[in-house]
Design an enzyme around this catalytic site. Structure first.
Site, PDB file in Angstrom:
ATOM      1  CG  HIS A 133      27.440 -41.763  -8.727  1.00 18.03           C
ATOM      2  ND1 HIS A 133      27.689 -41.200  -7.299  1.00 18.03           N
ATOM      3  CD2 HIS A 133      26.451 -41.763  -9.382  1.00 18.03           C
ATOM      4  CE1 HIS A 133      26.275 -41.533  -6.966  1.00 18.03           C
ATOM      5  NE2 HIS A 133      25.571 -41.982  -7.811  1.00 18.03           N
ATOM      6  CE  LYS A 173      16.009 -39.101  -3.425  1.00 15.55           C
ATOM      7  NZ  LYS A 173      16.748 -39.579  -3.738  1.00 15.55           N
ATOM      8  NE  ARG A 212      22.831 -48.900  -8.464  1.00 18.38           N
ATOM      9  CZ  ARG A 212      22.648 -48.111  -7.909  1.00 18.38           C
ATOM     10  NH1 ARG A 212      23.949 -47.983  -6.731  1.00 18.38           N
ATOM     11  NH2 ARG A 212      21.694 -47.391  -7.995  1.00 18.38           N
ATOM     12  CB  SER A 232      25.182 -42.522  -2.258  1.00 10.13           C
ATOM     13  OG  SER A 232      25.724 -42.186  -3.849  1.00 10.13           O
TER      14      SER A 232
END
Ligand code: ADP
Length: 188
Positions: free
Chosen positions: A21, A45, A94, A131
């Site tokens: 990040h 979440k 990514r 993460s």
């Protein structure tokens, strides 16, 4: 012709923030006049760190980065972007897997709010960092020194210790995987 002032928001969960990040932030700050890291307060979440903790961790790391700030937000990303008068949404990429998902998200946000998304590709060394993976490696006691800042690693170890002793928030990894794309649009 005068250069246009460009404000970008970089929305995400940042649970916790990783070097991947930060790599996107460092590259982004060279492109935009103002870059707001926007920590989503997701009602769906179940996260390891509270939004306040995530903001606090990020705030420590962006000291000395001109034009970069952090705050949390609730609700639709595009509505938050409008409130901030943001010109663009910044997202990191990514892999090809990210492209498919991010493409759908960017198209939806453009269709509903007319806002453009700009993507920055991460450095190769962070191409596999997420993460979720960080939380999993940390819970198994793995070495994370190259993947997250030291201050984040310390907080993570502390949180996992309290969680494992039954005092903290429970692990969000599996919940996060179950989270729907609607949730991501709600607050990316
Ligand atoms: P979200 O729950 O919205 O995916 P994340 O915090 O996981 O939030 O990610 C926020 C943004 O950062 C996303 O665009 C994601 O693709 C990007 N990102 C996550 N990890 C990396 C990384 N290692 N390198 C580059 N971009 C990344």
């Amino acid at each position: 012709m005068a250069k246009k002032f460009v404000r970008a928001i970089f929305p995400g969960s940042f649970d916790p923030i990783t070097n991947g990040h930060l790599d996107v932030v460092t590259r982004g700050m060279k492109l935009f006049d103002e870059l707001v890291i926007a920590v989503g307060r997701s009602p769906i979440k179940n996260q390891l760190f509270t939004p306040e903790e995530r903001v606090e961790m990020i705030d420590e790391l962006i000291k000395g980065m001109p034009g970069v700030s952090v705050e949390s937000f609730e609700g639709l990303t595009v509505e938050y972007a409008a409130r901030k008068k943001a010109d663009v949404i910044l997202r990191g990429l990514r892999s090809l897997t990210d492209v498919q998902y991010e493409f759908q998200l960017a198209m939806t946000n453009r269709a509903v709010a007319g806002i453009e998304t700009i993507f920055i590709m991460t450095s190769e060394q962070y191409g596999f960092t997420s993460s979720t993976l960080i939380r999993e490696i940390a819970s198994l006691g793995g070495d994370l020194s190259n993947l997250i800042p030291k201050s984040v690693h310390e907080r993570l170890k502390q949180r996992l210790k309290t969680r494992d002793s039954g005092l903290g928030t429970r692990d969000s990894a599996s919940d996060e995987r179950r989270a729907t794309s609607e949730d991501t649009i709600l607050n990316t």
